[in-house]
Each structure stands twice: as structure tokens, then as C-alpha cells.
Design a protein around this motif. Structure first.
Motif, PDB file in Angstrom:
ATOM      1  N   TYR A 105      41.281  48.856  47.785  1.00 13.58           N
ATOM      2  CA  TYR A 105      42.586  49.144  47.180  1.00 13.58           C
ATOM      3  C   TYR A 105      43.056  47.997  46.278  1.00 13.58           C
ATOM      4  N   VAL A 106      42.319  46.892  46.279  1.00 13.80           N
ATOM      5  CA  VAL A 106      42.644  45.776  45.388  1.00 13.80           C
ATOM      6  C   VAL A 106      41.914  46.022  44.069  1.00 13.80           C
ATOM      7  N   MET A 107      42.660  46.309  43.018  1.00 12.33           N
ATOM      8  CA  MET A 107      42.063  46.622  41.728  1.00 12.33           C
ATOM      9  C   MET A 107      41.518  45.363  41.062  1.00 12.33           C
ATOM     10  N   ILE A 108      40.523  45.557  40.214  1.00 14.79           N
ATOM     11  CA  ILE A 108      39.915  44.448  39.468  1.00 14.79           C
ATOM     12  C   ILE A 108      39.944  44.777  37.986  1.00 14.79           C
ATOM     13  N   PHE A 109      40.599  43.914  37.223  1.00 16.65           N
ATOM     14  CA  PHE A 109      40.618  44.029  35.773  1.00 16.65           C
ATOM     15  C   PHE A 109      39.750  42.922  35.202  1.00 16.65           C
ATOM     16  N   VAL A 110      38.846  43.295  34.302  1.00 16.03           N
ATOM     17  CA  VAL A 110      37.881  42.353  33.738  1.00 16.03           C
ATOM     18  C   VAL A 110      38.231  42.063  32.287  1.00 16.03           C
ATOM     19  N   GLU A 111      38.299  40.779  31.966  1.00 16.19           N
ATOM     20  CA  GLU A 111      38.517  40.346  30.589  1.00 16.19           C
ATOM     21  C   GLU A 111      37.339  39.484  30.159  1.00 16.19           C
ATOM     22  N   GLU A 112      36.726  39.831  29.058  1.00 10.09           N
ATOM     23  CA  GLU A 112      35.619  39.042  28.536  1.00 10.09           C
ATOM     24  C   GLU A 112      36.157  37.883  27.702  1.00 10.09           C
ATOM     25  N   ILE A 113      35.581  36.710  27.930  1.00 10.40           N
ATOM     26  CA  ILE A 113      35.981  35.520  27.184  1.00 10.40           C
ATOM     27  C   ILE A 113      34.772  34.996  26.427  1.00 10.40           C
ATOM     28  N   SER A 114      35.002  34.081  25.501  1.00 14.45           N
ATOM     29  CA  SER A 114      33.902  33.533  24.700  1.00 14.45           C
ATOM     30  C   SER A 114      32.884  32.853  25.598  1.00 14.45           C
ATOM     31  N   LYS A 115      31.634  32.890  25.155  1.00 15.86           N
ATOM     32  CA  LYS A 115      30.544  32.399  25.990  1.00 15.86           C
ATOM     33  C   LYS A 115      30.395  30.887  25.928  1.00 15.86           C
ATOM     34  N   GLY A 116      31.420  30.193  25.454  1.00 14.02           N
ATOM     35  CA  GLY A 116      31.332  28.752  25.371  1.00 14.02           C
ATOM     36  C   GLY A 116      31.220  28.092  26.735  1.00 14.02           C
ATOM     37  N   ASP A 117      31.944  28.629  27.751  1.00 11.38           N
ATOM     38  CA  ASP A 117      31.908  28.061  29.102  1.00 11.38           C
ATOM     39  C   ASP A 117      31.256  29.063  30.044  1.00 11.38           C
ATOM     40  N   ASP A 118      30.227  28.618  30.747  1.00 12.56           N
ATOM     41  CA  ASP A 118      29.558  29.479  31.729  1.00 12.56           C
ATOM     42  C   ASP A 118      30.323  29.411  33.045  1.00 12.56           C
ATOM     43  N   VAL A 119      31.512  29.973  33.041  1.00 18.24           N
ATOM     44  CA  VAL A 119      32.395  29.925  34.210  1.00 18.24           C
ATOM     45  C   VAL A 119      33.070  31.284  34.383  1.00 18.24           C
ATOM     46  N   ILE A 120      33.169  31.713  35.637  1.00 12.00           N
ATOM     47  CA  ILE A 120      33.940  32.909  35.981  1.00 12.00           C
ATOM     48  C   ILE A 120      35.271  32.451  36.568  1.00 12.00           C
ATOM     49  N   GLU A 121      36.348  32.944  36.010  1.00  5.28           N
ATOM     50  CA  GLU A 121      37.684  32.625  36.517  1.00  5.28           C
ATOM     51  C   GLU A 121      38.330  33.883  37.091  1.00  5.28           C
ATOM     52  N   ALA A 122      39.029  33.727  38.202  1.00  7.39           N
ATOM     53  CA  ALA A 122      39.676  34.870  38.856  1.00  7.39           C
ATOM     54  C   ALA A 122      41.045  34.449  39.373  1.00  7.39           C
ATOM     55  N   VAL A 123      42.000  35.356  39.265  1.00 12.43           N
ATOM     56  CA  VAL A 123      43.359  35.110  39.766  1.00 12.43           C
ATOM     57  C   VAL A 123      43.812  36.354  40.525  1.00 12.43           C
ATOM     58  N   HIS A 124      44.354  36.154  41.712  1.00 17.76           N
ATOM     59  CA  HIS A 124      44.914  37.249  42.497  1.00 17.76           C
ATOM     60  C   HIS A 124      46.405  37.359  42.198  1.00 17.76           C
ATOM     61  N   TYR A 125      46.802  38.516  41.683  1.00 26.17           N
ATOM     62  CA  TYR A 125      48.212  38.805  41.406  1.00 26.17           C
ATOM     63  C   TYR A 125      48.698  39.886  42.371  1.00 26.17           C
ATOM     64  N   THR A 126      49.969  39.810  42.678  1.00 30.77           N
ATOM     65  CA  THR A 126      50.561  40.827  43.552  1.00 30.77           C
ATOM     66  C   THR A 126      51.942  41.213  43.051  1.00 30.77           C
ATOM     67  N   GLY A 127      52.299  42.458  43.288  1.00 32.42           N
ATOM     68  CA  GLY A 127      53.644  42.915  42.978  1.00 32.42           C
ATOM     69  C   GLY A 127      54.617  42.479  44.061  1.00 32.42           C
ATOM     70  N   ASN A 128      55.886  42.639  43.800  1.00 32.04           N
ATOM     71  CA  ASN A 128      56.908  42.211  44.762  1.00 32.04           C
ATOM     72  C   ASN A 128      56.896  43.079  46.006  1.00 32.04           C
ATOM     73  N   VAL A 129      57.105  42.427  47.138  1.00 32.25           N
ATOM     74  CA  VAL A 129      57.191  43.115  48.428  1.00 32.25           C
ATOM     75  C   VAL A 129      58.643  43.072  48.883  1.00 32.25           C
ATOM     76  N   PHE A 130      59.261  44.241  49.025  1.00 30.80           N
ATOM     77  CA  PHE A 130      60.663  44.326  49.420  1.00 30.80           C
ATOM     78  C   PHE A 130      60.788  44.950  50.804  1.00 30.80           C
ATOM     79  N   ILE A 131      61.650  44.360  51.625  1.00 30.68           N
ATOM     80  CA  ILE A 131      62.022  44.931  52.917  1.00 30.68           C
ATOM     81  C   ILE A 131      63.538  45.002  52.959  1.00 30.68           C
ATOM     82  N   ASP A 132      64.073  46.186  52.761  1.00 31.50           N
ATOM     83  CA  ASP A 132      65.514  46.404  52.736  1.00 31.50           C
ATOM     84  C   ASP A 132      66.223  45.454  51.766  1.00 31.50           C
ATOM     85  N   GLY A 133      65.649  45.297  50.587  1.00 34.05           N
ATOM     86  CA  GLY A 133      66.255  44.454  49.573  1.00 34.05           C
ATOM     87  C   GLY A 133      65.884  42.987  49.645  1.00 34.05           C
TER      88      GLY A 133
END
Length: 240
Positions: free
Chosen positions: A127-155
Motif C-alpha cells: 500500500y506504500v506507493m513508489i514514484f520513480v524520477e530519473e535523474i542525470s547519470k552523473g552520480d551512480d546513486v539511488i536516492e529515496a525519501v519516504h513522504y506521508t500525508g497528515n494523520v488526524f485523530i479528531d482534529g
């Protein structure tokens, strides 16, 4: 012992109220009550209210945090902005994430392979979606960031309490595990029932004036060098 300390202030308040009530009943049985005695009873009642207000805060657990309560309109505005971003991402457009989603954790993996396989570990990872963005091949590195939407409990915004997803790279396999469940204890003060009954305002926990729950979507923004083939359930996006 902890349970005794929790209920001790309540017991003290009840004893004070019972003692004050007894004095008032005895005074009412007499034919005449001097203004001085009435003044003492009123002052005593005010002292009881002040003690009750002070002692009520001792019931709160240690390391308690005050969390701002958002209105229904504020929650809808936040959820609307996140939904617009998500719709754009599903159509391949990567919009600015600043102020829209919350970054929980980031990773950086050295990588020089031409293929990357994504696997899901445990329940909920799919259920955790993955969006892939291609970057220039100058750096042989994979970068990843986990983002989350707001979690509300009764405001109450509980986003900061949410755990992060877990990523692990072995060879050309990137394993994803969903965030662990977080546990929170909520204490909320509200106006008493008599006030709510006559004012028509109900602002207690899980009141009908705002949505009770709201859990934002989790996703990983994965940046890979251009030319790397990513295998898995992903969506490619491009920055506008």
C-alpha cells in the motif's frame, strides 16, 4: 501504585465536595444563617473549584505534549492539497512537495547496475506507493525519501508520531517494509455536560463537528540514474 496516584486527585475532590455539601445542608436546616457564614461557604466553594482545576492536571501522564486542534475546514484544505498533488503524480507530473507532504526519512545507496527490482516485505508494504524520477547519470546513486500525508485523530495532527517505512538494498533488490504501527494516548479537556446541553456545542473527543479519523497516504519518491530499469509496481514522474 500508578492507578492509585491517578485516581487520588479525583477522590480528594469528591471528599471536598461531600464536606462542603454537608456543611451547606446543615446550614440550610437552621432558621437563620448569617452573611458571614454564607460568605465562608462561597469562598470555600471557590477554593474547591480552584483545587479541582489544579489537581486535574496531575492526572496527565508524564512527558505529555500539547497538540494543536485543527478545524474541519483546515483539515479539508490540507487533504485537498494532498489529493491534488497525488492526482498530478499519477498522471506523471512531479509537483513541489514543500508544505504539502511530510518527509519522514531519506536514504542514499551507491548503485551502478542497469536494473533494479523492488520487493515488498510484510503486510501493508504493497500500500506504500513508489514514484520513480530519473535523474542525470552523473552520480551512480539511488536516492529515496519516504513522504506521508497528515494523520488526524479528531482534529489532532498526529503526523509526527507516525513511524517511517524501511528500505534495504541488497545487490539489485530494493526491499520495502511498511511503517510500523504507532501507539498514542490522548487526553482531551472539554466543557462539561451542563454547558454543552444549554450551549449546543459539543467539543469532546470524537465529536460530530469534525471528522474523527484521517490517515494520509504513504509513498516513496525514488530517484534513480537515467537508464536504470526499475521493475515493480511503480509510477514514473517528471518534475515540472
Amino acid at each position: 501504585m500508578n492507578m492509585l496516584m491517578m485516581f487520588l486527585p479525583i477522590l480528594i475532590i469528591l471528599l471536598l465536595i461531600a464536606g462542603m455539601g454537608t456543611l451547606m445542608v446543615r446550614a440550610s436546616r437552621r432558621r437563620r444563617v448569617s452573611p458571614k457564614k454564607w460568605r465562608r461557604m462561597i469562598i470555600g466553594y471557590i477554593i474547591i473549584l480552584l483545587l479541582a482545576a489544579i489537581l486535574s492536571y496531575s492526572v496527565l501522564p508524564e512527558n505529555a505534549e500539547v497538540v494543536k486542534t485543527l478545524s474541519s475546514n483546515e483539515m479539508k484544505q490540507i487533504e485537498s492539497e494532498q489529493m491534488k498533488w497525488m492526482e498530478a503524480a499519477h498522471s506523471g507530473k512531479l509537483k513541489d512537495l514543500e508544505g504539502v507532504y511530510t518527509s519522514k526519512k531519506s536514504w542514499s545507496f551507491p548503485y551502478d547496475d542497469s536494473k533494479l527490482d523492488i520487493t515488498y516485505l510484510g503486510e501493508g508494504a504493497a500500500y506504500v506507493m513508489i514514484f520513480v524520477e530519473e535523474i542525470s547519470k552523473g552520480d551512480d546513486v539511488i536516492e529515496a525519501v519516504h513522504y506521508t500525508g497528515n494523520v488526524f485523530i479528531d482534529g489532532l495532527d498526529m503526523t509526527e508520531k507516525k513511524s517511517s517505512a524501511q528500505l534495504e538494498l541488497k545487490g539489485n533488490i530494493l526491499s520495502l517494509k511498511a511503517p510500523d504501527l504507532a501507539s498514542v494516548n490522548i487526553t482531551k479537556f472539554s466543557n462539561g455536560f451542563p454547558f454543552q446541553q444549554f450551549s449546543g456545542k459539543k467539543n469532546g473527543l470524537f465529536s460530530s463537528e469534525r471528522p474523527s479519523m484521517g490517515a494520509g497516504r504513504d509513498f516513496i519518491l525514488l530517484k534513480v540514474p537515467e537508464g536504470v530499469e526499475v521493475n515493480g509496481h511503480t509510477n514514473y514522474v517528471r518534475a515540472e
